[in-house]
Design an enzyme around this catalytic site. Structure first.
Site, PDB file in Angstrom:
ATOM      1  N   GLY A  51       0.836  -1.199   0.000  1.00 27.74           N
ATOM      2  CA  GLY A  51       0.000   0.000   0.000  1.00 27.74           C
ATOM      3  C   GLY A  51       0.864   1.240   0.000  1.00 27.74           C
ATOM      4  CE1 TYR A  79       1.235   0.902   5.715  1.00 30.85           C
ATOM      5  CE2 TYR A  79      -0.511  -0.747   5.852  1.00 30.85           C
ATOM      6  CZ  TYR A  79       0.052   0.438   6.279  1.00 30.85           C
ATOM      7  OH  TYR A  79      -0.533   1.149   7.283  1.00 30.85           O
ATOM      8  CD  GLU A 168       2.735  -8.039  -5.732  1.00 34.26           C
ATOM      9  OE1 GLU A 168       3.493  -8.842  -5.154  1.00 34.26           O
ATOM     10  OE2 GLU A 168       2.454  -6.921  -5.256  1.00 34.26           O
ATOM     11  CG  ASP A 225     -17.474  -8.182 -20.458  1.00 36.75           C
ATOM     12  OD1 ASP A 225     -16.631  -8.836 -21.102  1.00 36.75           O
ATOM     13  OD2 ASP A 225     -17.242  -7.058 -19.988  1.00 36.75           O
ATOM     14  CE  LYS A 366     -13.277  -8.277 -22.309  1.00 41.63           C
ATOM     15  NZ  LYS A 366     -14.295  -7.220 -22.175  1.00 41.63           N
TER      16      LYS A 366
END
Ligand code: XMP
Length: 510
Positions: A51, A79, A168, A225, A366
């Site tokens: 963060g 964080y 990540e 979608d 997606k």
């Protein structure tokens, strides 16, 4: 499931992506999610994200102690590491210890988190202002960097772990294995969350939500979608799903036929096509301002859809193709960045309709939604299609929208679609389309002078539509496009290629 608590890092969504790539279901929630709710979710592990805040700021975001003591393993990233450290009573120091970019992590002792990594030194990505200076006896150090004496640590009972770097991001090559070690090794997840069992779970959920008699109404935009959501709802409740496709008169060539073909013929899903082109085009008369065009189209769409919904007896539910990024954007710690989206989504229908929403894709990204579409047998022409703006060709006609100008653009755009498909360009670019400009220029055709319209071609490469670069298309291919458009589109005597990236330009011209 793995629960990710978001402290506002720009990378939090990426953590979720990485966990999903391990075929483990995860959810992302704001850091201050009620501990009672967390308990009810029964997560097998919790990840505290990074963060932007510093622990030394007033009102620095923090969690309740109980969250660290639910019994499941917890991994704090950046964080998140401070949060764990601070709850354990560690001493951290402030911004003197800034460290950004690549760093070498030196692993000092074995830990399940670093299992199978090979070697003691690893390249990792750092982005922090604080650092932990001293840790209490309840924590044991695992690794350090030149700048961070406690770049990784764990609690003595092995339940809590903190890492200073970001596993990540791609700049931490060992990050994927490390997250795998946490999620599968430490939390004991099996990694068996696939789209096929997602479909089974969702079908059961939709059946439970809608019940045995009620009906669902749904507006299809032609996009991925809403199409995938419709196919999934149809799998659950069959013909009690009523799909409405509004022909705004602002669609690309062949769109209505394509939708009828895919839904009615291939999938056996009844599609109610409402031709409202007269209404849309008449309301756009004389309008030049892009935002005004968008607004009018949005309102008109809702008006038409509501009328259809009222005509349908007994519909209590509204199907929508909301995806996870939309959900995260509106609930996350960063606060809603929904403003950009709202005009982007003509499919977003008003709450005044008093219909309960059915949103079976709201946990998916997606590409996962695309995978579900393929599993459900949706044709590639729908599943892999390029994005198309809700307001349609109206925002690709700079200036006034008239029936004639729509016809002209549609013809030129159909050539772009045909040629890009034939040359395989569609697979490489994010979008490729034609734009009609509000000016005429002089040309010569045969022996005569012409004074006709200009078509611009826009083709961009992009990961997510947020930024984009113009596609370096082959000059021979561009020549072919230009010659076909000028030869086959009466009223066009000049074609230009847009060589602007986003930013500063947007992808669409209006
Ligand atoms: P811009 O023009 O903002 O577009 O660079 C970014 C991406 O969003 C698409 N777009 C829309 N999609 N409704 C949508 O569903 C809209 O109103 C809309 N406007 C733009 C655009 O095609 C590009 O992919």
């Amino acid at each position: 499931m793995i629960l990710i608590l978001d402290f506002g890092s720009q990378y939090t969504q990426l953590i979720a992506r990485r966990v999903r790539e391990l075929h483990v279901y995860c959810e992302l929630h704001p850091f201050n999610l009620d501990p009672a709710k967390i308990r009810a979710m029964k997560p097998s592990g919790i990840i505290l994200s990074g963060g932007p805040a510093s622990l030394y700021e007033e009102n620095a975001p923090d969690i309740d102690d109980t969250v660290l003591n639910m019994g499941c393993p917890v991994l704090g990233i950046c964080y998140g590491l401070y949060v764990i450290a601070q709850h354990a009573g560690a001493k951290s120091v402030g911004s003197r210890a800034r460290e950004y970019g690549a760093a070498t992590l030196i692993v000092d002792r074995d830990d399940k988190l670093f299992a199978g990594l090979g070697g003691r030194e690893h390249r990792v990505w750092m982005s922090h202002g604080d650092r932990v200076e001293a840790i209490p006896d309840t924590l044991s150090p695992i690794a350090h960097t030149a700048n961070s004496p406690f770049a990784a640590f764990r609690s003595n009972d092995g339940r809590l772990r903190g890492i200073q770097f970001h596993p990540e991001v791609v700049h931490t090559p060992c990050g994927t294995l490390l997250l795998r070690n946490f999620v599968l090794g430490i939390c004991g997840e099996r990694g068996d969350w696939t789209m096929a069992n997602f479909i089974d779970t969702k079908v059961a959920e939709i059946q439970k939500q809608v019940g045995p008699k009620d009906r669902v109404i749904m507006g299809l935009s032609g996009g991925v979608d809403s199409s995938v959501a419709a196919a999934l709802i149809h799998r659950a409740i069959g013909d009690r799903l009523e799909c409405v496709f509004v022909d705004t008169g602002l669609l690309r060539a062949g769109e209505r036929e394509r939708m009828e073909n895919v839904f009615a013929r291939q999938l056996g899903i009844a599609l109610r096509v409402v031709d409202s082109s007269e209404l849309f085009i008449s309301r756009l008369k004389g309008l030049l301002d892009p935002e005004q065009k968008r607004r009018i189209i949005g309102h008109t769409f809702i008006e038409v859809f509501e009328k259809e919904a009222h005509a349908l007896e007994g519909a209590r539910f509204l199907g929508q193709g909301t995806l996870y990024p939309d959900v995260i954007e509106s609930v996350s710690f960063k606060g809603p960045s929904a403003v950009i989206k709202s005009h982007h989504n003509v499919g977003g229908l008003p709450e005044t309709m008093k219909l309960e929403v059915v949103e079976p894709l709201r946990e998916l990204f997606k590409d996962e939604a695309r995978e579900v579409g393929r599993e459900l047998g949706l044709a590639a022409e729908i599943v892999d299609r390029e994005p198309f703006p809700g307001p349609g060709l109206a925002v690709r006609i700079v200036g006034e929208v008239t029936r004639e100008r729509l016809e002209l653009l549609r013809r030129a755009d159909a050539i772009v679609m045909e040629e890009t498909a034939a040359a395989g360009v569609v697979k490489r670019v994010w979008q490729a389309f034609a734009v009609l400009l509000p000016l005429k220029t002089v040309g010569v055709m045969g022996d005569g002078r012409s004074y006709e319209s200009v078509i611009a071609i826009r083709a961009v490469e992009s990961q997510d539509g947020m930024t984009a670069d113009w596609a370096r298309l082959d000059p021979g291919f561009l020549a072919q496009l230009s010659s076909r458009i000028t030869n086959e589109t009466k009223g066009v005597n000049r074609v230009v290629y847009d060589i602007t990236s986003k930013p500063p330009a947007t992808i669409e011209w209006e």
